[in-house]
Design a protein around this motif. Structure first.
Motif, short mmCIF file in Angstrom:
data_model
loop_
_atom_site.label_atom_id
_atom_site.label_comp_id
_atom_site.label_asym_id
_atom_site.label_seq_id
_atom_site.Cartn_x
_atom_site.Cartn_y
_atom_site.Cartn_z
N MET A 378 0.83 -1.20 0.00
CA MET A 378 0.00 0.00 0.00
C MET A 378 0.87 1.25 0.00
N GLY A 379 0.36 2.33 -0.60
CA GLY A 379 1.09 3.58 -0.65
C GLY A 379 0.62 4.59 0.37
N THR A 380 -0.49 4.32 1.06
CA THR A 380 -1.00 5.24 2.08
C THR A 380 -0.60 4.75 3.46
N ILE A 381 -0.50 5.68 4.38
CA ILE A 381 -0.09 5.35 5.74
C ILE A 381 -1.25 4.72 6.50
N HIS A 382 -0.94 3.75 7.34
CA HIS A 382 -1.95 3.10 8.18
C HIS A 382 -1.73 3.54 9.62
N MET A 383 -2.78 4.09 10.21
CA MET A 383 -2.75 4.48 11.62
C MET A 383 -3.37 3.37 12.46
N THR A 384 -2.68 2.95 13.52
CA THR A 384 -3.26 1.94 14.40
C THR A 384 -4.50 2.47 15.11
N ARG A 385 -4.54 3.76 15.32
CA ARG A 385 -5.73 4.51 15.76
C ARG A 385 -5.46 5.95 15.38
N ASP A 387 -4.14 9.40 14.69
CA ASP A 387 -2.95 10.13 15.11
C ASP A 387 -1.89 9.23 15.73
N HIS A 388 -1.95 7.91 15.47
CA HIS A 388 -0.98 7.00 16.06
C HIS A 388 -0.38 6.09 14.99
N LEU A 389 0.95 5.99 15.01
CA LEU A 389 1.67 5.06 14.15
C LEU A 389 2.35 4.00 15.01
N CYS A 390 2.53 2.82 14.43
CA CYS A 390 3.23 1.76 15.13
C CYS A 390 4.49 1.41 14.36
N VAL A 391 5.61 1.31 15.08
CA VAL A 391 6.88 0.92 14.48
C VAL A 391 7.40 -0.34 15.16
N LEU A 392 8.26 -1.04 14.46
CA LEU A 392 8.97 -2.18 15.01
C LEU A 392 10.37 -1.72 15.36
N ILE A 404 6.13 -0.47 19.10
CA ILE A 404 6.05 0.81 19.80
C ILE A 404 5.07 1.70 19.06
N GLU A 405 4.06 2.16 19.75
CA GLU A 405 3.05 3.05 19.17
C GLU A 405 3.43 4.49 19.52
N ILE A 406 3.43 5.35 18.51
CA ILE A 406 3.82 6.75 18.68
C ILE A 406 2.62 7.65 18.39
N GLU A 407 2.31 8.55 19.31
CA GLU A 407 1.28 9.56 19.05
C GLU A 407 1.94 10.72 18.31
N LEU A 408 1.48 11.00 17.10
CA LEU A 408 2.17 11.97 16.25
C LEU A 408 2.11 13.38 16.80
#
Length: 746
Positions: A378-385, A387-392, A404-408
């Motif tokens: 996919m080319g669009t960003i997926h938010m776990t909720r 304003d939140h992104l999850c990284v490994l 780790i979930e980051i609140e942008l």
């Protein structure tokens, strides 16, 4: 319960995810596509060992597509006959496109329909993907699929080997400064395997529309509006820098002319680009040797030059190779993952650059980001909720992976889950392929541990819940496997170091055992402490520890242009630490390595007599000879590797003559006291000559040495035939058993 030993038979029966093929979740989230393969080797290779004679890419041999019910774990095979891989759902979830090969037929496209549960082969659509991530691409309307096809007959330079009027057979390469040369007609790297046509296939009729002919392509992505497809076309290389360049080109799907909108983009694989959801823009990254990764955006209509978003004066620590920029759903933000967090650019209708805002959302913990939790296709960003992104991210001390979930908006972070398992990581450090996310709060990943192979797990971010969805090798519960641990030590320069240690299944604390040290200069080998068997470089680690040996793989960072003198800096202290811990028997230490590890092995033997036996596989032992290796088409086979790549010489032979000699173990073989087994594949360019030179030198110096060349094999034993792999294992263990046995007279 009596457990069976882990042997070559066990290895050949294992199932694992097909290399670099992404997971793909159905739009309703109910079914997950997974390409898996067992280790059994077969098939004759052609070209650069890239394909079997039926057109299967070598890493995809014995692959099959599984359809996993995400609720029950039930497994189905939509393409049950022969080989299949690269499956992708249509946009509406009604069909699956995949590559298949059956019987003696050539690999082709096949479509499985969800309603009828029947697949339809398109035998006239002969496909030519190279890497696992080159999956079929559906058009947004779900009516067509775009795939790489076997290339049309190429336009090539004359064959360099000709017959003269007198009947002489002669190979001629000619070079005149300032003029095009005869020879060197192919792009370097695996470019011959990249060559293809690009086609659009109508699913209903099977009609093929040719979009590009005889190009070198790895990444192709249709625009969200369905009007065109963007490709990064491999067009140029700088061999001395091992640098590849791509043109970002738009191909019209209505038959219109192609258009190059950005030229000479330096990338490794040609896949790091994505469309904006409104189809007006494309964002891409650059990966240039010796420079920081950068981010650009360019208008799809070609009305302006690409605009840089990154700061060229600072290191933004962007992750490269395969992680592409992602867009927000409204096309106003671009996101790129970095080593310590994530970058965000806000672009309001692509105003002048001074109106573009940029910010860095960074991790506050010690973890290092290894990727983000996004769907790989996919080319669009997926938010776990919202304003939140999850990284490994990986803990640098324990090597365990965390979500780790980051609140942008605030930069606040929380650890959702920590894993002792390690994310399934194919070669070259590309780790993004084996993760997938739903539209809700779930993610699917393929994980493994040192004592169990890959499994599919589901993670629910909002509930902080994790569970196994599918075990690919349930029978392994009846097999004895070793477990790993981290070893901490101090390097010779006083810096802290880490090594991964895999112990035999029968190991008892306090017992001293023979240890095989596997080396690879420049690698942070401790990162593989949670890999199943830790390593497969020469032979699988679990096979080795089931023979009673421990396996040690220390970190081996390198700097500058004198690799040989640096190799012992971490290896010897790691071994000393293992002896001090009461684990290693100092009289029974072996050494082995493959490729640059083969080089590292022989280089270490010129500096120490610690090792009782060594195995060097597919190494380069004379950098001068490597530099002057001529490819079959007249190209400079290893020149760039020596100057700016892994060889680390930093210049030509004439500029760095002493360094080439001082870093070539061949010139110091008189210092070797360890018995050496030299192994190579007969089809590995330059390897037989390198191994033969080392053999001749050691024999001339009256050293114990053996040379084994497997005539029909290539660079890595992991792709060798079963018969040759079994013989390799038998000979390696025989060699170590002979030379690492305890001296009964002491």
């Amino acid at each position: 319960m009596t457990l069976h030993p882990f042997t070559a038979d066990t290895l050949f029966a294992l199932s694992q995810p097909t290399t670099w093929v992404p997971l793909h979740l159905s739009p309703d989230g109910n079914q997950l596509l997974v390409s898996v393969q067992h280790q059994k080797r077969q098939g004759k290779s052609i070209g650069h060992e890239s394909y079997t004679d039926t057109g299967i890419p070598r890493p995809m041999v014995n692959s099959r597509v599984l359809l996993v019910d995400t609720t029950t774990g039930a497994v189905d095979e939509p393409f049950p006959d022969g080989t299949s891989w690269g499956a992708q759902w249509s946009p509406d979830g009604s069909a699956i496109a995949a590559y298949v090969q059956q019987g003696q037929n050539q690999a082709c496209l096949s479509i499985w329909t969800r309603e009828t549960r029947v697949s339809r082969r398109y035998p006239h659509v002969l496909v030519r993907p190279f890497f696992g991530f080159e999956v079929p691409r559906w058009t947004p309307d779900g009516q067509s699929v775009m795939v790489k096809l076997v290339a049309s007959p190429p336009i090539t330079a004359p064959e360099p080997t000709n017959t003269t009027a007198d009947g002489a057979r002669v190979t001629v390469f000619s070079f005149t400064p300032g003029s095009p040369s005869t020879g060197a007609t192919t792009l370097p790297g695996w470019a011959d395997g990249y060559r293809c046509d690009l086609g659009k296939i109508a699913v209903n009729t099977g009609e093929v529309q040719q979009l590009a002919e005889n190009w070198h392509i790895l990444g192709w992505k249709p625009s969200p509006d369905g009007c065109s497809v963007a490709v990064l076309h491999y067009v140029e290389a700088e061999p001395k820098l091992q640098q590849f360049y791509f043109d970002l080109t738009l191909l019209s799907l209505d038959g219109g002319p192609s258009q190059v909108i950005a030229r000479r983009i330096p990338q490794e694989y040609g896949v790091c680009f994505n469309w904006s959801p409104d189809s007006r823009w494309l964002a891409y990254t650059t990966q240039e040797r010796g420079k920081q990764n950068r981010v650009f955006v360019v208008a799809a209509d070609g009305s302006a030059e690409p605009e840089e978003l990154s700061d060229p004066t600072s290191d933004m620590q962007l992750l490269g190779e395969i992680e592409a920029p992602r867009w927000s759903s409204d096309s106003t933000q671009i996101y790129c993952v970095a080593k310590r967090g994530c970058w965000e650019w806000t672009i309001r209708d692509h105003a002048p650059k001074e109106e573009i805002t940029r910010r860095y959302i960074t991790l506050h913990s010690e973890h290092k980001v290894i990727g983000w939790v996004q769907s790989p296709t996919m080319g669009t960003i997926h938010m776990t909720r919202p304003d939140h992104l999850c990284v490994l991210a990986r803990n640098p001390r324990t090597k365990e992976t965390a979500f780790i979930e980051i609140e942008l908006s605030s930069g606040h972070e929380r650890i959702v889950a920590e894993l002792s398992q390690y994310l399934q990581s194919p070669t070259c450090g590309v780790e993004i392929a084996h993760r997938e996310v739903s539209q809700g709060h779930e993610g699917y990943l393929i994980v493994e541990a040192s004592h169990h192979p890959t499994e599919i797990w589901r993670f629910q971010w909002n509930k902080q819940h994790q569970e196994q969805v599918l075990s690919l090798n349930p029978a392994l519960s009846q097999v004895a496997v070793g477990k790993s641990r981290l070893i901490e030590y101090r390097a010779l320069d006083g810096q802290p170091g880490l090594a991964a240690l895999l112990l035999p299944p029968t190991y008892r604390e306090g017992e001293r055992i023979p240890i095989i040290v596997e080396v690879y200069g420049g690698a942070m080998n401790a990162n593989h402490v949670h890999d199943f068997g830790i390593t497969q470089d020469v032979i699988h680690g679990q096979i080795l520890v089931n023979q009673g040996y421990g396996l040690l793989t220390p970190d081996m960072p390198l700097q500058g242009h004198d690799p040989l003198s640096q190799l012992s800096r971490h290896v010897l202290p790691a071994i000393t630490r293992l002896i001090d811990l009461g684990i290693a028997d100092p009289k029974r230490i072996g050494l082995m390595g493959q490729s640059y590890g083969g080089y590292s092995t022989l280089a270490l033997l010129t500096q120490t007599s610690l090792f009782s036996a060594a195995v060097a596989c597919a190494g380069s032992y004379n950098l001068v000879a490597s530099y002057f290796t001529l490819g079959r088409n007249g190209n400079d086979q290893w020149l760039g590797w020596c100057e700016s790549g892994q060889g680390r010489m930093g210049g030509s032979v004439w500029e760095k003559r002493p360094a080439y000699i001082e870093n070539s173990p061949l010139f110091y073989l008189d210092r070797v006291t360890t018995p050496v087994l030299l192994i190579c594949g007969g089809q590995d360019p330059g390897a037989p000559e390198q191994a033969a030179a080392a053999f001749i030198g050691l024999r001339r110096l009256n050293k114990r040495v053996e040379y084994r060349c497997y005539q029909d094999e290539g660079h890595w034993s992991g792709t060798w035939s079963e018969a040759n792999y079994r013989d390799l294992c038998e000979r390696v263990f025989s060699w170590f058993d002979e030379h690492l046995a305890l001296d009964t007279g002491m």
